[in-house]
Design a protein around this motif. Sequence first.
Motif, PDB file in Angstrom:
ATOM      1  N   PHE A  14     111.385 -44.156   6.151  1.00 24.08           N
ATOM      2  CA  PHE A  14     111.979 -42.828   6.287  1.00 24.08           C
ATOM      3  C   PHE A  14     112.383 -42.570   7.733  1.00 24.08           C
ATOM      4  O   PHE A  14     113.474 -42.101   8.028  1.00 24.08           O
ATOM      5  N   LEU A  15     111.455 -42.925   8.650  1.00 22.63           N
ATOM      6  CA  LEU A  15     111.735 -42.663  10.068  1.00 22.63           C
ATOM      7  C   LEU A  15     112.953 -43.450  10.535  1.00 22.63           C
ATOM      8  O   LEU A  15     113.797 -42.945  11.273  1.00 22.63           O
ATOM      9  N   LEU A  50     110.334 -34.341  28.228  1.00 22.66           N
ATOM     10  CA  LEU A  50     110.999 -33.391  27.331  1.00 22.66           C
ATOM     11  C   LEU A  50     112.477 -33.747  27.153  1.00 22.66           C
ATOM     12  O   LEU A  50     112.996 -33.785  26.032  1.00 22.66           O
ATOM     13  N   ARG A  51     113.126 -34.052  28.272  1.00 25.59           N
ATOM     14  CA  ARG A  51     114.561 -34.378  28.183  1.00 25.59           C
ATOM     15  C   ARG A  51     114.784 -35.669  27.412  1.00 25.59           C
ATOM     16  O   ARG A  51     115.754 -35.813  26.672  1.00 25.59           O
ATOM     17  N   SER A  52     113.887 -36.620  27.585  1.00 28.42           N
ATOM     18  CA  SER A  52     114.095 -37.920  26.943  1.00 28.42           C
ATOM     19  C   SER A  52     113.919 -37.877  25.437  1.00 28.42           C
ATOM     20  O   SER A  52     114.676 -38.491  24.700  1.00 28.42           O
ATOM     21  N   ILE A  53     112.893 -37.158  24.978  1.00 30.41           N
ATOM     22  CA  ILE A  53     112.604 -37.229  23.539  1.00 30.41           C
ATOM     23  C   ILE A  53     113.425 -36.239  22.725  1.00 30.41           C
ATOM     24  O   ILE A  53     113.535 -36.375  21.509  1.00 30.41           O
ATOM     25  N   THR A  54     114.014 -35.244  23.388  1.00 33.34           N
ATOM     26  CA  THR A  54     114.823 -34.277  22.635  1.00 33.34           C
ATOM     27  C   THR A  54     116.127 -34.944  22.188  1.00 33.34           C
ATOM     28  O   THR A  54     116.884 -35.430  23.017  1.00 33.34           O
ATOM     29  N   PRO A  55     116.366 -35.008  20.888  1.00 29.24           N
ATOM     30  CA  PRO A  55     117.556 -35.744  20.412  1.00 29.24           C
ATOM     31  C   PRO A  55     118.850 -34.996  20.717  1.00 29.24           C
ATOM     32  O   PRO A  55     118.854 -33.774  20.803  1.00 29.24           O
ATOM     33  N   THR A  56     119.906 -35.755  20.891  1.00 28.48           N
ATOM     34  CA  THR A  56     121.214 -35.117  21.038  1.00 28.48           C
ATOM     35  C   THR A  56     121.592 -34.488  19.697  1.00 28.48           C
ATOM     36  O   THR A  56     121.130 -34.922  18.641  1.00 28.48           O
ATOM     37  N   LEU A  57     122.412 -33.462  19.746  1.00 27.96           N
ATOM     38  CA  LEU A  57     122.878 -32.864  18.495  1.00 27.96           C
ATOM     39  C   LEU A  57     124.203 -33.513  18.131  1.00 27.96           C
ATOM     40  O   LEU A  57     125.125 -33.533  18.939  1.00 27.96           O
ATOM     41  N   ASP A  58     124.256 -34.016  16.936  1.00 26.84           N
ATOM     42  CA  ASP A  58     125.386 -34.847  16.529  1.00 26.84           C
ATOM     43  C   ASP A  58     125.891 -34.325  15.182  1.00 26.84           C
ATOM     44  O   ASP A  58     125.123 -34.238  14.220  1.00 26.84           O
ATOM     45  N   PRO A  59     127.166 -33.956  15.119  1.00 32.10           N
ATOM     46  CA  PRO A  59     127.694 -33.345  13.881  1.00 32.10           C
ATOM     47  C   PRO A  59     127.592 -34.243  12.645  1.00 32.10           C
ATOM     48  O   PRO A  59     127.685 -33.744  11.527  1.00 32.10           O
ATOM     49  N   THR A  60     127.371 -35.550  12.844  1.00 32.02           N
ATOM     50  CA  THR A  60     127.313 -36.428  11.664  1.00 32.02           C
ATOM     51  C   THR A  60     125.946 -36.346  10.977  1.00 32.02           C
ATOM     52  O   THR A  60     125.770 -36.850   9.876  1.00 32.02           O
ATOM     53  N   HIS A  62     122.587 -34.766   9.053  1.00 32.23           N
ATOM     54  CA  HIS A  62     122.457 -33.713   8.036  1.00 32.23           C
ATOM     55  C   HIS A  62     121.070 -33.097   7.993  1.00 32.23           C
ATOM     56  O   HIS A  62     120.158 -33.534   8.699  1.00 32.23           O
ATOM     57  N   LYS A  63     120.962 -32.057   7.171  1.00 32.18           N
ATOM     58  CA  LYS A  63     119.764 -31.215   7.155  1.00 32.18           C
ATOM     59  C   LYS A  63     118.482 -32.027   7.025  1.00 32.18           C
ATOM     60  O   LYS A  63     118.358 -32.836   6.112  1.00 32.18           O
ATOM     61  N   GLY A  64     117.558 -31.804   7.910  1.00 29.47           N
ATOM     62  CA  GLY A  64     116.261 -32.467   7.842  1.00 29.47           C
ATOM     63  C   GLY A  64     116.076 -33.499   8.933  1.00 29.47           C
ATOM     64  O   GLY A  64     114.950 -33.805   9.326  1.00 29.47           O
ATOM     65  N   GLN A  65     117.182 -34.037   9.434  1.00 32.66           N
ATOM     66  CA  GLN A  65     117.064 -35.140  10.386  1.00 32.66           C
ATOM     67  C   GLN A  65     116.529 -34.702  11.749  1.00 32.66           C
ATOM     68  O   GLN A  65     116.036 -35.526  12.499  1.00 32.66           O
ATOM     69  N   ALA A  66     116.612 -33.417  12.071  1.00 31.51           N
ATOM     70  CA  ALA A  66     116.045 -32.946  13.341  1.00 31.51           C
ATOM     71  C   ALA A  66     114.589 -32.501  13.177  1.00 31.51           C
ATOM     72  O   ALA A  66     114.001 -31.963  14.112  1.00 31.51           O
ATOM     73  N   GLY A  67     114.009 -32.755  12.001  1.00 30.72           N
ATOM     74  CA  GLY A  67     112.588 -32.470  11.851  1.00 30.72           C
ATOM     75  C   GLY A  67     112.245 -31.548  10.698  1.00 30.72           C
ATOM     76  O   GLY A  67     112.905 -30.535  10.485  1.00 30.72           O
ATOM     77  N   LYS A  68     111.207 -31.967   9.957  1.00 28.53           N
ATOM     78  CA  LYS A  68     110.684 -31.152   8.854  1.00 28.53           C
ATOM     79  C   LYS A  68     109.174 -30.997   9.089  1.00 28.53           C
ATOM     80  O   LYS A  68     108.437 -31.976   9.032  1.00 28.53           O
ATOM     81  N   ILE A  69     108.761 -29.769   9.336  1.00 31.08           N
ATOM     82  CA  ILE A  69     107.386 -29.486   9.752  1.00 31.08           C
ATOM     83  C   ILE A  69     106.694 -28.666   8.662  1.00 31.08           C
ATOM     84  O   ILE A  69     107.339 -27.868   7.990  1.00 31.08           O
ATOM     85  N   SER A 292     107.430 -35.410  16.351  1.00 33.08           N
ATOM     86  CA  SER A 292     108.366 -36.063  15.417  1.00 33.08           C
ATOM     87  C   SER A 292     109.586 -36.577  16.180  1.00 33.08           C
ATOM     88  O   SER A 292     110.091 -37.662  15.879  1.00 33.08           O
ATOM     89  N   TRP A 293     110.021 -35.857  17.196  1.00 33.35           N
ATOM     90  CA  TRP A 293     111.137 -36.356  18.007  1.00 33.35           C
ATOM     91  C   TRP A 293     110.713 -37.592  18.831  1.00 33.35           C
ATOM     92  O   TRP A 293     111.499 -38.526  19.008  1.00 33.35           O
ATOM     93  N   ALA A 294     109.465 -37.573  19.332  1.00 36.83           N
ATOM     94  CA  ALA A 294     108.984 -38.714  20.134  1.00 36.83           C
ATOM     95  C   ALA A 294     108.928 -39.986  19.284  1.00 36.83           C
ATOM     96  O   ALA A 294     109.246 -41.078  19.752  1.00 36.83           O
ATOM     97  N   HIS A 295     108.534 -39.826  18.010  1.00 35.79           N
ATOM     98  CA  HIS A 295     108.523 -40.981  17.090  1.00 35.79           C
ATOM     99  C   HIS A 295     109.921 -41.574  16.989  1.00 35.79           C
ATOM    100  O   HIS A 295     110.101 -42.797  17.058  1.00 35.79           O
ATOM    101  N   LEU A 296     110.904 -40.720  16.819  1.00 27.70           N
ATOM    102  CA  LEU A 296     112.288 -41.199  16.701  1.00 27.70           C
ATOM    103  C   LEU A 296     112.732 -41.840  18.016  1.00 27.70           C
ATOM    104  O   LEU A 296     113.371 -42.895  18.027  1.00 27.70           O
ATOM    105  N   TYR A 297     112.375 -41.205  19.126  1.00 26.28           N
ATOM    106  CA  TYR A 297     112.784 -41.710  20.437  1.00 26.28           C
ATOM    107  C   TYR A 297     112.226 -43.110  20.679  1.00 26.28           C
ATOM    108  O   TYR A 297     112.941 -44.030  21.083  1.00 26.28           O
TER     109      TYR A 297
END
Lengths: 356, 356
Positions: A14-15, A50-60, A62-69, A292-297
Motif C-alpha cells: 500500500f505504501l 519538516l521540509r524534507s518529509i512534507t510531500p509536494t502537492l501534485d495534481p495527479t 488522488h484522495k487519500g494519498q496525502a494521508g489517512k489518519i 505517515s509522510w516520513a514513511h513515504l519520504y
Amino acid sequence: MLGSSSSIIRRQQFLIRALGGCFKKQTHQRFTMQSMMSGSALEADALGVLRSITPTLDPTRHKGQAGKIAVIGGCREYTGAPYFSAISALKIGADLSHVFCTKDAAPVIKSYSPELIVHPVLEESYSVRDEDKISISKKVLAEVEKWMERFDCLVVGPGLGRDPFLLDCVSDIIKHARESNVPVVIDGDGLFLVTNSLDLVSGYPSAILTPNVNEYKRLVQKVLNCEVNDQDAPEQLLLLAKRIGGVTILRKGISDLVSDGKTVSSVSMYGSPRRCGGQGDILSGSVAVFISWAHLYISSVEVKYIGSPTMLGCIAGSALVRKAASLAFKNKRRSTLTGDIIECLGKSLEEICPVS
Amino acid sequence: MLGSSSSIIRRQQFLIRALGGCFKKQTHQRFTMQSMMSGSALEADALGVLRSITPTLDPTRHKGQAGKIAVIGGCREYTGAPYFSAISALKIGADLSHVFCTKDAAPVIKSYSPELIVHPVLEESYSVRDEDKISISKKVLAEVEKWMERFDCLVVGPGLGRDPFLLDCVSDIIKHARESNVPVVIDGDGLFLVTNSLDLVSGYPSAILTPNVNEYKRLVQKVLNCEVNDQDAPEQLLLLAKRIGGVTILRKGISDLVSDGKTVSSVSMYGSPRRCGGQGDILSGSVAVFISWAHLYISSVEVKYIGSPTMLGCIAGSALVRKAASLAFKNKRRSTLTGDIIECLGKSLEEICPVS
C-alpha cells in the motif's frame, strides 16, 4: 503478538502504491542528521526534517494519498480531545481523518465539524451487560478491523477515558494495528492503558508514546523503577525507549525530547507559555500525519540511514505545533485556546515549507 | 420503469411556471457549443456555459424559483457528505435545499446549519425488524414521494452508507424520481447502488453519474467488461454513457470529462492539488443546481440544439467547483478543507458571472 507477514506485506504494498514519487523534487532539501546520530540530546534540525518529509502537492495524486489518519478516543465524558487531534491532522494536510468513539460521543464530535468521519462503535461498561461483553467486544474489533489497513497511522488515547471494558476493546485494537503494521501514536488515557500493559507496545518500533510530565513520571517509575532524573534527561529517555523494546518516546516539556532507544533529539524552538488543555491532542494528530509522510519520504529517497520515520515524525510534529502555538499566542495572548493554535497550523506550515 | 406521461407533463408544467423569463436578457451571453458537438473530448467553453445558464436575479421572482434541491444521504456513520452537498447548492444560489437522511443523522446534520431542511425519514437495518421491513419501506417512500414533484433535482448518495435495507428504499426513491422525471445526480454510495443495479438509471437521460477514480473503474468493469483505458479516455467514456442508455457521466480527474453518450467535453481550467475528502459532495450539489438552471435556460431560448441540460449542468458545476477550490487553495494552502472551498463558491460565481 508480532505482525503477521501477510499483513505487513499488504501494508508495504500500500505504501509503495501511495508513494507516487511525490518527493522526487525534494532531495535538495535533505536535512543534516548529525544531531540525531549522537547518543546525547542535541537540537534537531527540526525545520529541515519538516521540509524534507512534507510531500509536494501534485495534481495527479488522488484522495487519500496525502494521508489517512484515525483517532481512537472520545467517550461520554470527553469529546474535545479526539476532535482536536483529528482536525489537526486535516489542517496539516491529511486527506481523511476518522474518529472511532463511543455512541454517546459521536453526535457531539460530528457536530464540531462535518470534515471528520466519526464512527460510533466503542462501548463503555455502563451500557453493556456482563453476558454480552464478549460478543460486543468482538463486534467493536470487527468494526475497526475492516478499516484498519486503509489507515496510515492511528492515534490512540485522546479523550478515551478509563472505563475497563472500553480499554479492553482498545487493547484489542492496538494488537490488531500492530499485526497490520500500522503505526500507533499513544497519548492521554492510551498511555494509562499501555503503562499498565507494556506488552501492548513493547518491541513494536512503530509505537510512539507522547507523555506529558505526569505520564512520563508514571512510565519511568513503572519501567525503570526509579524517579525522573532531569539532570540526565536525554540518557534516561534513551534508556526508557530501549527498555520498551525500541518504541519512540516524545517527552513533552519546555524542550521536547525524542528518542527511539538509539538516538535522542531535542526540539526547543518557538513555543508559547500558555498551557491550556488540548495542546497535546494537536501534537498527537500532527505527529500521526508526519509519521505517515516520513514513511513515504524514507521509501522515496536513496540514503543509507536518515533516522526512523517515527523520530522524523515526532521532530516535525513538535516543531510545527510549537510554531503554531507561538503564532497563536502572539495574537491572542492569555486568551489563546487550543482552537486558536489549530487555526495557525496551516499558516505555520506554509511559512516553514511553502507549497511552491 | 419508464416515466408515466402524466407525471412528466406535471413536471414540465411546473418548469414552465418556474421559468418566469429569467433568461431573457442573457441571450447575448450564449456560448459556443462547437466543442460539445464533437465526438472527441474537447475543452468546453465552461465559463460561457456557466454564464449562460445562471439566471438573472429578478426582484419579482419568489422563493423556490431559483431552485429546490434534495439530497438523499446521511446515516449513522456519515453526516458531513450530505451537509456539504446540500449547503453547496444553497451557496450557489438555490432557494431551498433539503436532506433526507436516517433518524440518527438528522440532528447532527441540522446542527451543522439552520439553513437546511432535514427530514429524518430513512432507516437502517439495525433499527428495523424483519417483519416490519415492507411497511417501513412503504412509509419511507411515501414520506419522500409527497415532496418529490417540488424538487428540481435530487442528489442521491452523499454519506448514504451501504446498509442493504436503506439501499432498497433508495432504489424505490430513484424509481419514483424517474417516474416523476426529476433529474437525479448519483454520487458516492449511490454509485455503489446503481453499479450493482444498472436498471435503476439505464435509459434515463436525466440520470447523472459523477464517479471518482475508483467508482469509474468499477463502472467500466461492470458495464464494458474491461479495464479503464486512459489512452482513449473520451471514447471509453462516450461508449460507457451510451451503453447505460444515454445517462450523463461526469468522470472526475485532473481534467473532468463529461459525456451523455452523444458528445464528450472536458473541463481542465483552475483546480487545486489538495485532495481532502468531501470535494465530490460540493460537486454533486453544484451540478444539481446547474442542471435545474440549465433546464430553465434551454426552455427559455430559441435555439435548435445547445446541448443537453445534464451536459451543461455538469460542465458549469465542474468549472465553478474548480474555481472555488483554486481560490480556497490560494488562501489556505495545505490546510484547505472542504468547508473552505464551499466558502469560496459565492465569490467564484460572482467573479465569473457578476449579478449585474
